[in-house]
Design a protein around this motif. Structure first.
Motif, PDB file in Angstrom:
ATOM      1  N   VAL A  46      51.986  43.718  36.201  1.00 29.11           N
ATOM      2  CA  VAL A  46      50.966  44.722  35.866  1.00 29.11           C
ATOM      3  C   VAL A  46      49.801  44.581  36.838  1.00 29.11           C
ATOM      4  O   VAL A  46      49.390  43.458  37.184  1.00 29.11           O
ATOM      5  CB  VAL A  46      50.464  44.553  34.418  1.00 29.11           C
ATOM      6  N   ASP A  47      49.284  45.720  37.261  1.00 29.40           N
ATOM      7  CA  ASP A  47      48.091  45.755  38.116  1.00 29.40           C
ATOM      8  C   ASP A  47      47.125  46.787  37.539  1.00 29.40           C
ATOM      9  O   ASP A  47      47.522  47.915  37.220  1.00 29.40           O
ATOM     10  CB  ASP A  47      48.470  46.146  39.546  1.00 29.40           C
ATOM     11  N   LEU A  70      46.193  52.085  36.577  1.00 29.90           N
ATOM     12  CA  LEU A  70      47.062  51.115  35.919  1.00 29.90           C
ATOM     13  C   LEU A  70      48.470  51.339  36.438  1.00 29.90           C
ATOM     14  O   LEU A  70      48.995  52.458  36.375  1.00 29.90           O
ATOM     15  CB  LEU A  70      47.019  51.291  34.404  1.00 29.90           C
ATOM     16  N   SER A  71      49.078  50.286  36.954  1.00 32.63           N
ATOM     17  CA  SER A  71      50.454  50.388  37.444  1.00 32.63           C
ATOM     18  C   SER A  71      51.245  49.176  36.967  1.00 32.63           C
ATOM     19  O   SER A  71      50.682  48.110  36.693  1.00 32.63           O
ATOM     20  CB  SER A  71      50.490  50.470  38.975  1.00 32.63           C
ATOM     21  N   ALA A 107      47.570  41.848  44.975  1.00 28.77           N
ATOM     22  CA  ALA A 107      48.259  40.583  44.752  1.00 28.77           C
ATOM     23  C   ALA A 107      49.053  40.228  46.007  1.00 28.77           C
ATOM     24  O   ALA A 107      49.666  41.089  46.643  1.00 28.77           O
ATOM     25  CB  ALA A 107      49.191  40.692  43.562  1.00 28.77           C
ATOM     26  N   SER A 108      49.029  38.945  46.382  1.00 26.92           N
ATOM     27  CA  SER A 108      49.729  38.530  47.591  1.00 26.92           C
ATOM     28  C   SER A 108      51.233  38.464  47.337  1.00 26.92           C
ATOM     29  O   SER A 108      51.704  38.332  46.211  1.00 26.92           O
ATOM     30  CB  SER A 108      49.213  37.160  48.050  1.00 26.92           C
ATOM     31  N   ASN A 109      51.972  38.567  48.433  1.00 26.61           N
ATOM     32  CA  ASN A 109      53.429  38.388  48.422  1.00 26.61           C
ATOM     33  C   ASN A 109      54.166  39.465  47.633  1.00 26.61           C
ATOM     34  O   ASN A 109      55.301  39.259  47.223  1.00 26.61           O
ATOM     35  CB  ASN A 109      53.815  36.997  47.891  1.00 26.61           C
ATOM     36  N   GLU A 148      39.920  44.353  40.496  1.00 25.77           N
ATOM     37  CA  GLU A 148      41.357  44.565  40.325  1.00 25.77           C
ATOM     38  C   GLU A 148      41.993  43.278  39.822  1.00 25.77           C
ATOM     39  O   GLU A 148      41.697  42.185  40.322  1.00 25.77           O
ATOM     40  CB  GLU A 148      41.998  44.998  41.640  1.00 25.77           C
ATOM     41  N   LEU A 149      42.853  43.412  38.835  1.00 25.06           N
ATOM     42  CA  LEU A 149      43.583  42.279  38.260  1.00 25.06           C
ATOM     43  C   LEU A 149      45.087  42.548  38.373  1.00 25.06           C
ATOM     44  O   LEU A 149      45.555  43.642  38.040  1.00 25.06           O
ATOM     45  CB  LEU A 149      43.218  42.063  36.792  1.00 25.06           C
TER      46      LEU A 149
END
Length: 818
Positions: free
Chosen positions: A486-487, A506-507, A51-53, A475-476
């Motif tokens: 959540v990632d 999962l993180s 995910a950016s930022n 990856e979401l």
């Protein structure tokens, strides 16, 4: 047993879908700032989550960010990247080896106390290759082919992001302990010239002498230029030359080392051995570039090159011994290994935007070639006709990778979501070449055959192995609420020699009150045995830990002799990683992170203990018709381990005396325990051996040889003219265990030591600065080794202590920026 089945239908469908929707890979992440703020936890990072930022403060996993300034202030001896990381990261161990074969030339690094090959290294987000040299005569990293951190020019680095968490689902094999992502400089203008000179100056208690040695200089230069308007080209060169150090003690010539004949006893009280850093000279070049094609597409290309020459010492051969020819060396001799190391990595690709998608497609190639020679040696079986210089083999590892990644944001239930997908194809090749015939010849004299201190690779030892790896991931990432992120990532990899494997991660991060958050991750990860661990073979003649001269063979698990002694095909290592952490920030003055973790690893790949029991040579000759083999080793999956640990980082900033003060506390604790060990194969028991696949020395290597605890406290103050830095590091305890046979297992623990480093820098102008500094300025040494371990007084200090055995190092630096 290895996984042999083909990719499952689900994997083929997943790969097909990903390829179908890709226009090319993921967007290049944002760059982190390179000023003093880099020590905070609130920088943008590109490692650990797609995910950016995301910043290091709000990352769901621990990520350390080290800037160019941090690396410079680490006072790394002669520009060694690995040494700088060891100073800055308590969870990073980079021991200095000596009399350790290949480790004298390629040093191994550990993250969280795990094996050197269980950390993945990236350069600009692209997989970096490992070394070709197999370390088989060392303590830390025994049996591994690690990444050579010192092959990456330190002057090329803009910042380093260190992900301290398993990341196999995101980046693939090897990311069990974590990921080190090295970001190269990309400034479109300016540059710098830097030169450093230093030396060790110490009082060496074992010989009661003042010693100044290890003198050396380091110089680098880099510059940036615009390319195509908004693009850039940044490139540089660096070179390093330094002399070796010697911290050997006075030789007592005890009975177990050599027969106490008059010729040998005449050497008592002399420094016959050498122990310390090898002489080293290296030449490095690098570049990083990006060319815009239009508003939505950019070409990029970067690369590094290193050529390094090193000299390692080996055990002394006494004049009156079967390893010597007195007519060649009347006073004995000290063999030296010569390493010629050439390393290259280059990657290029296209990145940009296509509709809602950000894409990145790349080709990446890396290669390491290592030529191994010996000087001041001989082949005793050739008698007076023996040469004294030998080529004993060459090693090559090539890795070619193609990546296609893409990401896009969208909304789901009114919340922002980032989808990242990608595929990877990788081809690996490992090759070895034989030494010159004299290096392994069996001559007419009844004496040890082969070059002393490492017989040459024989034609029967030569290896040439390749494999292909295909992978696909998805990856979401989403802010499920304003305070909860959540990632989730999943990856399928298929190896041509092991079959397929699924990994997932999962993180999450929950900011339960402004400025404070809980974070955690769970993942399963894989590390496939390296091609060298599968196919490497060697025949050597050298001294064992007990002082006996032994001719032995390291055998591939595919060798019929190894299989006849119980070797099994290697399986991949598999880990289950869990972590939970707390982060906090109080305004702009104070921030901290505290993380605890557990890593359970099954089927760890290790080199077996040296199997050299009485009767083994006769058994092998009788059962297999092979004469002269006194010892055997091969790789195994004999052990399962569990590692638990905790890591703390805290920063405090304030204004003092017209300048800025930054205080940083960092601490790491890890504890590895053996969960289970495979039983000794019945074939070895039949040969008269027992409990040898994974004995006390191998247990010691995994559990106690590296420090369980390391901590540091750093204070830095600067203003427009001055920069003052001091750092106190507590190097934790380490333990050395030897197994000399017949129940003789000497053990010693080297107690913790405190090390003080300091540096003062003065800016003569806004562009020109000078600095003076020192590492270990209070001249601390490890605990003295006892008489059971110090090899007759020759090695008063053990190499496993992270404080090293060189004493105080002093240096000066001049830096000019433009």
């Amino acid at each position: 047993m290895p996984l042999r089945h083909a990719a499952s239908p689900r994997a083929r469908v997943l790969t097909t879908l990903i390829v179908a929707i890709l226009a090319a890979p993921m967007a290049h992440g944002q760059s982190a700032p390179t000023d003093g703020a880099a020590k905070t936890l609130d920088q943008v990072v590109v490692t650990g989550v797609r995910a950016s930022n995301r910043t290091s403060l709000d990352s769901p996993v621990p990520v350390d960010v080290l800037t160019e300034q941090d690396l410079r202030n680490a006072g790394a001896v002669n520009g060694e990247l690995g040494a700088a990381l060891a100073v800055l990261l308590p969870s990073f161990n980079f021991p200095r080896q000596s009399n350790s074969g290949g480790s004298d030339h390629v040093r191994s690094a550990q993250l969280r106390g795990l094996s050197p090959d269980q950390v993945l290294v990236l350069v600009n987000g692209k997989r970096f290759h490992t070394s070709a040299l197999v370390n088989t005569d060392t303590k830390i990293g025994n049996g591994t082919t690690p990444v050579d951190f010192n092959a990456i020019p330190i002057s090329a680095i803009k910042r380093v992001e260190v992900l301290r968490d398993g990341a196999g689902a995101q980046y693939g094999s090897d990311a069990i302990a974590g990921v080190v992502n090295i970001i190269l400089k990309d400034a479109p203008q300016g540059g710098e010239v830097n030169t450093t000179y230093g030396a060790y100056h110490t009082h060496f208690s074992p010989t009661d002498r003042a010693i100044t040695d290890g003198q050396g200089g380091y110089a680098s230069a880099d510059f940036g230029s615009t390319l195509g308007g908004t693009g850039f080209f940044h490139a540089g060169v660096e070179t390093s030359h330094h002399a070796g150090t010697n911290r050997a003690g006075y030789d007592t010539v005890p009975d177990f080392i050599a027969d106490p004949t008059p010729a040998n006893l005449a050497l008592q009280g002399k420094r016959n051995y050498a122990a310390g850093d090898p002489p080293n000279e290296s030449y490095n070049g690098w570049f990083n570039s990006e060319l815009p094609l239009n508003e939505n597409a950019r070409l990029y290309w970067f690369g590094t090159y290193t050529q390094r020459h090193t000299v390692g010492d080996n055990y002394f051969r006494y004049p009156d011994s079967d390893a010597n020819i007195p007519s060649i060396y009347p006073d004995g001799y000290l063999p030296q290994s010569i390493g010629h190391n050439r390393d290259v990595q280059t990657a290029g690709g296209l990145r940009g935007n296509l509709g809602e998608w950000s894409y990145d497609g790349s080709l990446n190639w890396g290669s390491n070639a290592f030529d191994y020679d010996l000087r001041h040696s001989l082949n005793a079986s050739l008698g007076a006709a023996s040469p004294t210089y030998f080529h004993i083999g060459n090693y090559t590892f090539d890795q070619a990778t193609a990546n296609l990644d893409a990401s896009r944001p969208f909304e789901l239930g009114g919340r922002p979501v980032t989808l990242a997908v990608g595929t990877e194809y990788r081809h690996e090749n490992f090759r070895t070449g034989a030494g010159d015939p004299a290096s392994y010849a069996v001559g007419p004299i009844d004496a040890p055959a082969g070059a002393q201190a490492g017989g040459g690779l024989q034609p029967q030892d030569v290896a040439d192995l390749s494999r292909n790896v295909q992978a696909a991931y998805v990856e979401l990432s989403s802010d499920v609420t304003d305070n909860f992120f959540v990632d989730a990532a999943g990856r399928y990899e298929h190896y041509s020699d092991f079959g397929g494997n699924w990994s997932g991660k999962l993180s999450a991060r929950w900011e339960f009150t402004p400025g404070f958050a809980l974070r955690g991750a769970a993942s399963n990860n894989l590390r496939a045995p390296s091609l060298s661990q599968i196919g490497y073979e060697a025949t050597t003649t050298g001294y064992g830990a007990d002082g006996r001269l032994v001719t032995g063979r390291i055998l591939s698990v595919n060798n019929p002799l190894a299989q006849g002694l119980g070797a099994q095909p290697l399986k991949p290592e598999k880990s289950r990683n869990f972590s939970v952490g707390l982060t906090g920030q109080l305004g702009s003055a104070f921030d901290f992170s505290l993380d605890v973790y557990q890593i359970a690893i099954d089927h760890r790949v290790t080199l077996s203990e040296t199997i050299d029991n009485d009767g083994l040579e006769a058994y092998i000759q009788q059962q297999f018709g092979i004469a002269g083999v006194q010892s055997v080793q091969f790789f195994t999956n004999a052990v399962n381990t569990i590692t638990r640990g905790a890591e703390l980082v805290g920063n405090y900033r304030t204004s003092v005396a017209g300048g800025n003060l930054l205080l940083t506390l960092a601490y790491s604790h890890n504890n590895t325990q053996i969960r289970s060990v495979e039983a000794t194969p019945p074939q070895l028991i039949a040969a008269g051996a027992d409990n040898v696949l994974f004995g006390v020395e191998a247990r010691n290597t995994l559990t106690d040889a590296a420090p369980r605890q390391r901590g540091s406290f750093t204070a830095k103050w600067d203003n427009a003219r001055w920069s003052l830095l001091s750092r106190v590091t507590r190097q934790g305890a380490t333990t050395r265990v030897f197994d000399f046979g017949d129940g003789y297992v000497p053990t010693q623990t080297y107690v913790p030591r405190f090390q003080l480093d300091a540096e003062v820098e003065y800016h003569l102008t806004s562009q020109l600065s000078v600095a003076l500094g020192g590492d270990n300025i209070t001249n601390q040494y490890p605990t003295r080794s006892n008489s059971d371990i110090n090899y007759g007084g020759n090695f008063p200090y053990d190499v496993i202590s992270p404080i090293g055995s060189n004493g105080a190092y002093w240096y000066g630096r001049v830096r000019y920026t433009f």
